[in-house]
Scaffold this motif. Structure first.
Motif, PDB file in Angstrom:
ATOM      1  N   TYR A  81      11.652   8.652   7.081  1.00 30.32           N
ATOM      2  CA  TYR A  81      13.061   8.270   7.132  1.00 30.32           C
ATOM      3  C   TYR A  81      13.885   9.195   6.243  1.00 30.32           C
ATOM      4  N   PRO A  82      15.120   9.427   6.611  1.00 34.45           N
ATOM      5  CA  PRO A  82      15.994  10.306   5.833  1.00 34.45           C
ATOM      6  C   PRO A  82      16.700   9.531   4.734  1.00 34.45           C
ATOM      7  N   ILE A  83      16.847  10.173   3.597  1.00 34.18           N
ATOM      8  CA  ILE A  83      17.601   9.564   2.506  1.00 34.18           C
ATOM      9  C   ILE A  83      18.171  10.665   1.634  1.00 34.18           C
ATOM     10  N   HIS A  84      19.439  10.580   1.325  1.00 35.16           N
ATOM     11  CA  HIS A  84      20.094  11.572   0.473  1.00 35.16           C
ATOM     12  C   HIS A  84      19.840  12.986   0.972  1.00 35.16           C
ATOM     13  N   ALA A  85      19.919  13.156   2.292  1.00 30.96           N
ATOM     14  CA  ALA A  85      19.713  14.467   2.903  1.00 30.96           C
ATOM     15  C   ALA A  85      18.304  14.996   2.677  1.00 30.96           C
ATOM     16  N   LYS A  86      17.377  14.104   2.360  1.00 26.46           N
ATOM     17  CA  LYS A  86      15.965  14.466   2.222  1.00 26.46           C
ATOM     18  C   LYS A  86      15.167  13.493   3.072  1.00 26.46           C
ATOM     19  N   HIS A  87      13.842  13.582   2.970  1.00 27.61           N
ATOM     20  CA  HIS A  87      13.006  12.656   3.727  1.00 27.61           C
ATOM     21  C   HIS A  87      11.936  12.061   2.828  1.00 27.61           C
ATOM     22  N   GLY A 133      10.740  12.809  -1.959  1.00 27.95           N
ATOM     23  CA  GLY A 133      11.532  13.834  -1.300  1.00 27.95           C
ATOM     24  C   GLY A 133      10.891  15.201  -1.430  1.00 27.95           C
ATOM     25  N   MET A 134      10.291  15.454  -2.582  1.00 31.21           N
ATOM     26  CA  MET A 134       9.645  16.751  -2.813  1.00 31.21           C
ATOM     27  C   MET A 134       8.435  16.928  -1.905  1.00 31.21           C
ATOM     28  N   ILE A 135       7.686  15.854  -1.696  1.00 34.25           N
ATOM     29  CA  ILE A 135       6.492  15.939  -0.842  1.00 34.25           C
ATOM     30  C   ILE A 135       6.881  16.406   0.554  1.00 34.25           C
ATOM     31  N   CYS A 136       7.904  15.773   1.112  1.00 36.30           N
ATOM     32  CA  CYS A 136       8.312  16.122   2.470  1.00 36.30           C
ATOM     33  C   CYS A 136       8.851  17.545   2.534  1.00 36.30           C
ATOM     34  N   HIS A 137       9.562  17.944   1.500  1.00 36.27           N
ATOM     35  CA  HIS A 137      10.086  19.297   1.445  1.00 36.27           C
ATOM     36  C   HIS A 137       8.940  20.300   1.396  1.00 36.27           C
ATOM     37  N   ALA A 138       7.986  20.067   0.495  1.00 35.92           N
ATOM     38  CA  ALA A 138       6.881  21.006   0.290  1.00 35.92           C
ATOM     39  C   ALA A 138       5.966  21.064   1.514  1.00 35.92           C
ATOM     40  N   MET A 139       5.675  19.888   2.104  1.00 39.31           N
ATOM     41  CA  MET A 139       4.716  19.812   3.208  1.00 39.31           C
ATOM     42  C   MET A 139       5.393  19.967   4.563  1.00 39.31           C
TER      43      MET A 139
END
Length: 220
Positions: A81-87, A133-139
């Motif tokens: 799910y998206p939150i604060h322009a992240k996931h 949020g970092m996990i989704c960004h990194a992966m």
DNA sequence: TTGCTGATACACT
DNA sequence: GTGTATCAGCAAA
């Protein structure tokens, strides 16, 4: 290490249990996502359980909608799910139609370090996957991963890890507004990759929860 | 002192 | 109902 181990993969029965039990069981397990033939992932060190009922913090408490439909999917389904322009990424527990899940809050990065560092724009290991949020960004986990059944996908791998039960701390969940008192957050004691109290909206009062692992209940 | 993060809040369809 | 940006507090420098 360039590939996650393929032996001892998690099965559907693992996720067919209650979210709190699955959340604790996932600690120490490996999770990896294959992007362009490259595996990205690591060992899970922090999770949160979100219940199907009596949990106003859970997205499923508002009932089934187009946005949270994956949360009502089969056990082991990915709910992104998206939150604060992240996931943020969750894994569905119990059974189809129930609506409970486990949020992956932090992992210890292992596979595809170079790519994940590039994705995150930092070489600081503690800033790569120490937050949902970092996990989704990194992966490279985005909305198109929503609804994927990771147990059946060739691009996902979930494996058993170390038995960490004796080192697991339980504490209130982070960054939520509702039902913040429920002890449904689980993390590996002393692991440097566990996220801090990053939740910012109506965080629990300090005098109630104290430092993250000082008030936690080991092996609840 | 600065940068970064995030189960929220709100405007739009 | 859905999509997406805020801003207060923590961590790093």
């Amino acid at each position: 290490m360039s590939l996650p181990p393929v032996q001892s993969s998690l099965n559907v029965e693992f996720f067919r249990r209650g979210p709190a039990e699955v959340a604790r069981g996932l600690l120490g397990c490996g999770v990896a996502h294959r992007v362009d033939g490259r595996w990205l992932g690591g060992w899970i060190v922090e999770t949160e359980a979100y219940l199907a009922q009596d949990d106003p913090a859970s997205h499923s408490s508002r009932g089934l909608t187009a946005g949270n439909a994956s949360m009502f999917g089969a056990p082991g389904t990915l709910y992104v799910y998206p939150i604060h322009a992240k996931h943020c990424m969750n894994l569905v527990t119990e059974d189809s139609g129930i609506g409970s899940a486990v949020l992956i809050r932090a992992i210890e990065p292992v596979w595809g370090m170079e790519q994940m560092q590039q994705n995150r724009g930092t070489t600081n290991h503690r800033r790569i996957t120490s937050g949902p949020g970092m996990i989704c960004h990194a992966m490279q986990i985005q909305r198109d991963c929503d609804g994927v059944e990771v147990l059946r996908s060739n691009d996902w791998r979930l494996t058993l890890g170390r038995d960490l039960r004796a080192r697991i701390i339980t504490s209130p969940r982070v960054g939520i507004r509702h039902a913040a008192e429920l002890p449904l957050r689980f993390f590996v004691d002393g692991n440097r990759y566990v996220s801090g109290l990053a939740g910012l909206h109506n965080r629990p009062r300090r005098d109630e929860i104290g430092p993250a692992n000082a008030h936690g209940t080991a092996h609840l």
